[in-house]
Design a protein around this motif. Structure first.
Motif, mmCIF file in Angstrom:
data_model
loop_
_atom_site.group_PDB
_atom_site.id
_atom_site.type_symbol
_atom_site.label_atom_id
_atom_site.label_comp_id
_atom_site.label_asym_id
_atom_site.label_seq_id
_atom_site.Cartn_x
_atom_site.Cartn_y
_atom_site.Cartn_z
ATOM 1 N N ASP A 125 0.900 15.680 -9.005
ATOM 2 C CA ASP A 125 0.500 17.088 -8.893
ATOM 3 C C ASP A 125 -0.766 17.209 -8.038
ATOM 4 O OD1 ASP A 125 2.594 18.013 -10.521
ATOM 5 O OD2 ASP A 125 1.416 17.675 -12.343
ATOM 6 N N ALA A 126 -1.698 16.275 -8.224
ATOM 7 C CA ALA A 126 -2.942 16.309 -7.450
ATOM 8 C C ALA A 126 -2.673 16.079 -5.965
ATOM 9 C CB ALA A 126 -3.912 15.255 -7.980
ATOM 10 N N ALA A 127 -1.709 15.209 -5.659
ATOM 11 C CA ALA A 127 -1.364 14.951 -4.259
ATOM 12 C C ALA A 127 -0.771 16.191 -3.608
ATOM 13 C CB ALA A 127 -0.392 13.783 -4.167
ATOM 14 N N TRP A 230 1.681 5.265 3.611
ATOM 15 C CA TRP A 230 2.094 5.037 2.223
ATOM 16 C C TRP A 230 2.352 6.372 1.532
ATOM 17 C CZ3 TRP A 230 0.011 0.466 -1.027
ATOM 18 C CH2 TRP A 230 -0.049 -0.700 -0.247
ATOM 19 N N TYR A 231 3.387 6.411 0.727
ATOM 20 C CA TYR A 231 3.694 7.598 -0.069
ATOM 21 C C TYR A 231 3.555 7.212 -1.543
ATOM 22 C CZ TYR A 231 7.885 4.992 1.278
ATOM 23 O OH TYR A 231 8.749 3.981 1.618
ATOM 24 N N GLY A 232 2.435 7.628 -2.104
ATOM 25 C CA GLY A 232 2.105 7.296 -3.484
ATOM 26 C C GLY A 232 0.762 7.894 -3.824
ATOM 27 N N PRO A 233 -0.001 7.282 -4.726
ATOM 28 C CA PRO A 233 -1.302 7.829 -5.123
ATOM 29 C C PRO A 233 -2.278 8.003 -3.969
ATOM 30 C CG PRO A 233 -0.576 6.189 -6.709
ATOM 31 C CD PRO A 233 0.395 6.121 -5.568
ATOM 32 N N SER A 234 -2.117 7.245 -2.885
ATOM 33 C CA SER A 234 -3.013 7.402 -1.735
ATOM 34 C C SER A 234 -2.904 8.786 -1.113
ATOM 35 C CB SER A 234 -2.717 6.347 -0.667
ATOM 36 O OG SER A 234 -1.368 6.417 -0.242
ATOM 37 N N LEU A 235 -1.814 9.510 -1.394
ATOM 38 C CA LEU A 235 -1.652 10.858 -0.854
ATOM 39 C C LEU A 235 -2.676 11.844 -1.417
ATOM 40 C CD1 LEU A 235 2.246 11.221 -0.814
ATOM 41 C CD2 LEU A 235 0.718 11.154 1.163
ATOM 42 N N VAL A 236 -3.298 11.493 -2.536
ATOM 43 C CA VAL A 236 -4.308 12.384 -3.126
ATOM 44 C C VAL A 236 -5.527 12.491 -2.199
ATOM 45 C CG1 VAL A 236 -5.859 12.758 -5.080
ATOM 46 C CG2 VAL A 236 -3.546 11.861 -5.475
ATOM 47 N N THR A 237 -5.954 11.372 -1.656
ATOM 48 C CA THR A 237 -7.143 11.361 -0.800
ATOM 49 C C THR A 237 -6.811 11.328 0.687
ATOM 50 O OG1 THR A 237 -7.239 8.948 -1.022
ATOM 51 C CG2 THR A 237 -8.568 10.243 -2.565
ATOM 52 N N ALA A 238 -5.545 11.175 1.034
ATOM 53 C CA ALA A 238 -5.161 11.042 2.444
ATOM 54 C C ALA A 238 -5.632 12.199 3.322
ATOM 55 C CB ALA A 238 -3.650 10.866 2.566
#
Length: 252
Positions: A125-127, A230-238
């Protein structure tokens, strides 16, 4: 904390991931679920899982020996022959397709909630929230986006990384190419007269001393490959990480 859904048939308790992005996504959602991952799965750094080879050459026998309830894979990262061999060994294989940001969100939800039987994680949701309402540049920067050299290869059509860049105000000059990752000679890349060259640090590790010199006089944005591909938690800060690197390369 996400939980296992025990109401959808057999609970998924053991997962093997063949993709670094998916490994991080599962680990961030239910840390104890992963029993196997590839040699390229570097996040999280403290991942405690058996290593089963690379994304292109997984050890099928080693995966089967781990007795996973589910193997998660990707149609681009993993070879059909390996996935077929895993299925032939009696394993359930969930294959994702990710060629845009919306598709990444959909596929991550499908893998985590539908495939692994987990509750939808807060980081997903954050991403999604992080990528909403990004400010648009008045005029997109026209860029070439190499992903390899010797030979030079660039982002072409229909790529996840290209979609992310477009949302950040960067227009990929080769987005209309017939191939997704075409080989294009350096003189032709320069002849396209880009405003910018975008150089991620994976799959080829471009650095300040390896890449920009091939594009003299052109601003070079050195980007984190993990945040771009990368498609995962890194999308939050990407959005913040990538926007910052692009702004540093193109001040004003």
């Amino acid at each position: 904390m996400a939980h296992l859904n025990r109401g959808r048939g057999r609970a998924v308790r053991r997962v093997v991931s063949l993709v670094p992005s998916l490994t991080e996504a599962v680990a961030a959602t239910e840390p104890g679920l992963l029993v196997g991952a590839t040699d390229w799965c570097t996040h999280p750094a403290d991942l405690d899982a058996a290593r089963i080879g690379g994304t292109k050459n997984p050890d099928v026998a080693a995966v089967a020996a781990l007795a996973p309830d589910l193997v998660v894979a990707n149609e681009e990262e993993n070879r059909p022959a390996d996935l077929d061999a895993l299925r032939a060994a009696g394993l359930a294989v969930l294959v994702t397709e990710v060629r845009s940001l919306p598709q990444a969100f959909t596929e991550l939800d499908r893998m985590l909630t539908g495939g692994c039987g987990l509750a939808r994680p807060g980081w997903l949701d954050a991403a999604e929230a992080a990528w909403r309402g990004l400010p648009a540049r008045p005029e997109p920067l026209r860029a070439v986006v190499p992903i390899w050299r010797r030979p030079w290869m660039v982002l072409g059509r229909d790529t996840f990384a290209g979609d992310l860049l477009g949302r950040l105000g960067v227009a990929n000059l080769h987005a209309g190419h017939a191939e997704r990752y075409p080989r294009i000679a350096l003189p032709d890349l320069l002849a396209a007269r880009p405003d910018l060259v975008v150089l991620p640090d994976e799959p080829y590790r471009f650095t300040a001393g390896d890449g920009p010199e091939a594009f003299p006089g052109l601003p070079a944005a050195l980007l984190s490959g993990r945040h771009l591909t990368w498609y995962g938690p890194s999308l939050v800060t990407a959005p913040t990480v990538l926007s910052g690197a692009l702004a540093a390369a193109t001040p004003g």
